[in-house]
Design a protein around this motif. Structure first.
Motif, PDB file in Angstrom:
ATOM      1  N   ILE A  23      31.961  44.782  37.681  1.00 30.39           N
ATOM      2  CA  ILE A  23      31.373  46.067  38.066  1.00 30.39           C
ATOM      3  C   ILE A  23      31.913  46.516  39.419  1.00 30.39           C
ATOM      4  O   ILE A  23      32.244  47.687  39.609  1.00 30.39           O
ATOM      5  CB  ILE A  23      29.837  45.978  38.077  1.00 30.39           C
ATOM      6  N   LEU A  24      32.023  45.593  40.364  1.00 27.64           N
ATOM      7  CA  LEU A  24      32.595  45.946  41.666  1.00 27.64           C
ATOM      8  C   LEU A  24      34.036  46.415  41.524  1.00 27.64           C
ATOM      9  O   LEU A  24      34.442  47.407  42.138  1.00 27.64           O
ATOM     10  CB  LEU A  24      32.530  44.752  42.620  1.00 27.64           C
ATOM     11  N   TRP A  25      34.810  45.708  40.725  1.00 28.49           N
ATOM     12  CA  TRP A  25      36.210  46.088  40.513  1.00 28.49           C
ATOM     13  C   TRP A  25      36.280  47.467  39.880  1.00 28.49           C
ATOM     14  O   TRP A  25      37.046  48.324  40.319  1.00 28.49           O
ATOM     15  CB  TRP A  25      36.916  45.055  39.630  1.00 28.49           C
ATOM     16  N   TRP A  26      35.477  47.718  38.853  1.00 29.96           N
ATOM     17  CA  TRP A  26      35.491  48.994  38.162  1.00 29.96           C
ATOM     18  C   TRP A  26      35.096  50.123  39.101  1.00 29.96           C
ATOM     19  O   TRP A  26      35.651  51.222  39.053  1.00 29.96           O
ATOM     20  CB  TRP A  26      34.539  48.935  36.969  1.00 29.96           C
ATOM     21  N   THR A  27      34.141  49.853  39.990  1.00 29.16           N
ATOM     22  CA  THR A  27      33.652  50.891  40.888  1.00 29.16           C
ATOM     23  C   THR A  27      34.656  51.234  41.977  1.00 29.16           C
ATOM     24  O   THR A  27      34.911  52.402  42.243  1.00 29.16           O
ATOM     25  CB  THR A  27      32.336  50.440  41.542  1.00 29.16           C
ATOM     26  N   TYR A  28      35.215  50.230  42.617  1.00 27.56           N
ATOM     27  CA  TYR A  28      36.013  50.491  43.818  1.00 27.56           C
ATOM     28  C   TYR A  28      37.522  50.450  43.610  1.00 27.56           C
ATOM     29  O   TYR A  28      38.251  51.059  44.381  1.00 27.56           O
ATOM     30  CB  TYR A  28      35.642  49.491  44.912  1.00 27.56           C
ATOM     31  N   HIS A  31      38.900  53.526  40.365  1.00 26.62           N
ATOM     32  CA  HIS A  31      38.742  54.955  40.597  1.00 26.62           C
ATOM     33  C   HIS A  31      39.608  55.407  41.772  1.00 26.62           C
ATOM     34  O   HIS A  31      39.798  54.688  42.735  1.00 26.62           O
ATOM     35  CB  HIS A  31      37.275  55.298  40.885  1.00 26.62           C
ATOM     36  N   PHE A  36      36.017  60.201  44.137  1.00 22.06           N
ATOM     37  CA  PHE A  36      34.903  60.082  45.074  1.00 22.06           C
ATOM     38  C   PHE A  36      34.734  61.363  45.877  1.00 22.06           C
ATOM     39  O   PHE A  36      33.618  61.783  46.170  1.00 22.06           O
ATOM     40  CB  PHE A  36      35.098  58.892  46.013  1.00 22.06           C
TER      41      PHE A  36
END
Length: 65
Positions: A23-28, A31, A36
């Motif tokens: 989830i951290l990888w996908w979020t930061y 993208h 952002f």
């Protein structure tokens, strides 16, 4: 039986950590910064996409003059 529960807890902990890291990888990582930048302006948008609410209000006031 106790070993089974200990092993199951270890596997669940490992799966949870891998999920969290994903989830951290996908979020930061996956993208782009432009995504952002666009998302941070969403609270300021009015009904017209891409136009801030203050600018839309100023346009309306100018038309009624």
């Amino acid at each position: 039986m106790t070993e089974f529960f200990t092993d199951a807890r270890s596997l669940i902990t490992l799966a949870s950590f891998i999920t969290f890291a994903g989830i951290l990888w996908w979020t930061y990582v996956s993208h782009k910064p432009a995504d952002f930048k666009q998302a941070e302006m969403l609270p300021f948008l009015d009904g017209d996409v891409g136009q801030p609410a203050a600018a839309a209000q100023a346009d309306e006031e100018a038309r009624h003059g």
